[in-house]
Design a protein around this motif. Structure first.
Motif, short mmCIF file in Angstrom:
data_model
loop_
_atom_site.label_atom_id
_atom_site.label_comp_id
_atom_site.label_asym_id
_atom_site.label_seq_id
_atom_site.Cartn_x
_atom_site.Cartn_y
_atom_site.Cartn_z
N GLY A 126 34.12 30.06 17.75
CA GLY A 126 34.77 31.30 18.14
C GLY A 126 34.04 32.11 19.19
N PHE A 127 32.89 31.62 19.66
CA PHE A 127 32.10 32.34 20.65
C PHE A 127 32.11 31.58 21.98
N GLY A 128 32.92 32.04 22.92
CA GLY A 128 32.88 31.51 24.27
C GLY A 128 31.74 32.18 25.03
N THR A 129 31.61 31.86 26.29
CA THR A 129 30.51 32.41 27.09
C THR A 129 30.54 33.93 27.16
N GLN A 130 31.70 34.51 27.44
CA GLN A 130 31.78 35.96 27.58
C GLN A 130 31.42 36.67 26.26
N LYS A 131 32.00 36.21 25.15
CA LYS A 131 31.70 36.83 23.85
C LYS A 131 30.22 36.68 23.52
N ALA A 132 29.66 35.51 23.81
CA ALA A 132 28.24 35.27 23.56
C ALA A 132 27.36 36.19 24.41
N GLN A 133 27.73 36.39 25.67
CA GLN A 133 26.95 37.29 26.53
C GLN A 133 27.03 38.74 26.06
N ILE A 134 28.22 39.15 25.64
CA ILE A 134 28.37 40.53 25.12
C ILE A 134 27.52 40.70 23.87
N PHE A 135 27.57 39.71 22.96
CA PHE A 135 26.79 39.82 21.73
C PHE A 135 25.30 39.79 22.02
N LEU A 136 24.89 38.97 22.97
CA LEU A 136 23.48 38.92 23.36
C LEU A 136 23.04 40.29 23.88
N LEU A 138 24.43 43.15 23.10
CA LEU A 138 24.43 44.04 21.93
C LEU A 138 23.12 43.89 21.15
N LEU A 139 22.68 42.65 20.95
CA LEU A 139 21.41 42.41 20.25
C LEU A 139 20.24 43.04 21.00
N GLY A 140 20.23 42.87 22.31
CA GLY A 140 19.13 43.40 23.11
C GLY A 140 19.13 44.92 23.20
N LYS A 141 20.30 45.49 23.44
CA LYS A 141 20.40 46.93 23.65
C LYS A 141 20.30 47.75 22.37
N GLN A 142 20.85 47.22 21.27
CA GLN A 142 20.90 48.03 20.06
C GLN A 142 20.08 47.50 18.88
N ALA A 156 26.19 40.57 33.52
CA ALA A 156 26.45 41.99 33.81
C ALA A 156 26.39 42.85 32.54
N TYR A 157 26.68 42.24 31.38
CA TYR A 157 26.66 43.00 30.12
C TYR A 157 25.25 43.46 29.74
N GLY A 158 24.25 42.80 30.30
CA GLY A 158 22.87 43.16 29.99
C GLY A 158 22.31 44.28 30.85
N GLU A 159 23.04 44.69 31.87
CA GLU A 159 22.54 45.71 32.79
C GLU A 159 22.29 47.03 32.06
N ALA A 160 21.16 47.64 32.36
CA ALA A 160 20.84 48.94 31.78
C ALA A 160 21.77 50.00 32.37
N GLY A 161 22.20 50.93 31.53
CA GLY A 161 23.02 52.04 31.99
C GLY A 161 24.46 51.69 32.29
N SER A 162 24.89 50.49 31.92
CA SER A 162 26.28 50.11 32.17
C SER A 162 27.15 50.49 30.97
N TYR A 163 28.44 50.53 31.18
CA TYR A 163 29.40 50.83 30.11
C TYR A 163 30.54 49.83 30.20
N ARG A 164 30.19 48.56 29.92
CA ARG A 164 31.15 47.47 30.08
C ARG A 164 31.72 46.95 28.76
N SER A 165 30.96 47.10 27.66
CA SER A 165 31.35 46.39 26.44
C SER A 165 30.82 47.11 25.20
N VAL A 166 31.06 46.50 24.05
CA VAL A 166 30.57 47.06 22.78
C VAL A 166 29.06 47.21 22.78
N LYS A 177 33.70 55.93 27.83
CA LYS A 177 33.27 55.37 29.12
C LYS A 177 33.58 53.87 29.20
N VAL A 178 33.36 53.15 28.09
CA VAL A 178 33.67 51.72 28.06
C VAL A 178 35.17 51.51 28.21
#
Length: 197
Positions: A126-136, A138-142, A156-166, A177-178
Motif C-alpha cells: 500500500g506504500f508507493g513512492t509518493q506515500k513512502a516519501q511523505i511518511f519518511l 513525517l518521520l523526520g520532521k515530527q 520535496a516533502y523533506g524540505e524545511a519550511g514547506s507545507y506540502r503534506s501531512v 497552509k497544506v
C-alpha cells in the motif's frame, strides 16, 4: 516513541498516533481519497472497536477478514472504502509480522540512510513512492527519525519550511497552509491539462 501530533485533530486519536508506530503507519496507509483527519483518526477507531488501547499487528494479521471488514465498515466507517482498506491494513500487518516480527518501529529503527528507509517504506503493502516519501518526511520532521540523507530521500516533502503534506501539519494553521498548497497544485494541473487539449 511519544510524540505530539495533530493529524487527526482529535486528542485521543492523536495521542495514539504519537505513541504507536503501527497506528501512525496505518493512518498513513488510510490517507487516500478521504480527508486527512478522517484517515488519521482511523487507527484509534479500529483499536476501540477491537477493544484495545493500541493496535497489534499480530492480532490484526490473523483477524477473520470478514469480521475485520465489518469492523471498519461499521458506522461511522473508518474509510470511504472500508472493505478494500480493511484488506490493505491486514496485508500491511501480515507483512510487518513476516518481516519485522510485528514491530512497526523496526521499519525505521537503526536504519542506515534515508535511501535505505525509503526502500523499506516502498516495500510495504500500500506504500508507493509518493506515500513512502511523505511518511519518511513525517518521520523526520515530527518523530526525529533522521538517518543520513533523509531529506533528500523524502524529495520535496523533506524540505524545511514547506507545507506540502501531512509531514508539515502541526496544528490548524499549518493544516490550512497544506490545504491551500494542494488546492493550488490541483488548479495548476487543471490549467496545464486545459492547455494541452
Amino acid at each position: 516513541m511519544n510524540t505530539t501530533v495533530r493529524l487527526a485533530q482529535q486528542p485521543e486519536a492523536d495521542d495514539l498516533l504519537g505513541r504507536s508506530p503501527l497506528a501512525i503507519l496505518t493512518g498513513m496507509l488510510l490517507d487516500q481519497q478521504v480527508p486527512m483527519e478522517w484517515a488519521f483518526s482511523g487507527p484509534y477507531t479500529i483499536a476501540r472497536r477491537m477493544g484495545r488501547d493500541d493496535l497489534d499487528a499480530h492480532e490484526i494479521a490473523v483477524y477473520d477478514p470478514d469480521r475485520f471488514g465489518a469492523l471498519l465498515a461499521d458506522k461511522p466507517a473508518v474509510h470511504r472504502y472500508p472493505g478494500s482498506m480493511a484488506k490493505r491494513v491486514q496485508q500491511l500487518c501480515r507483512y510487518l509480522v513476516e518481516h519485522y516480527d510485528g514491530d512497526a518501529a523496526a521499519v525505521w529503527r537503526d536504519v542506515g540512510s534515508g535511501e535505505e528507509l525509503l526502500r523499506r517504506l516502498t516495500a510495504l503493502p500500500g506504500f508507493g513512492t509518493q506515500k513512502a516519501q511523505i511518511f519518511l518526511a513525517l518521520l523526520g520532521k515530527q518523530f526525529e527519525v533522521r538517518p543520513t540523507g533523509w531529506r533528500e530521500a523524502a524529495g520535496a516533502y523533506g524540505e524545511a519550511g514547506s507545507y506540502r503534506s501531512v509531514a508539515d501539519i502541526t496544528g490548524p494553521s499549518s493544516l490550512e497552509k497544506v490545504r491551500a498548497y494542494k488546492q493550488e497544485a490541483k488548479r495548476a494541473a487543471k490549467q496545464a491539462d486545459a492547455k494541452r487539449s
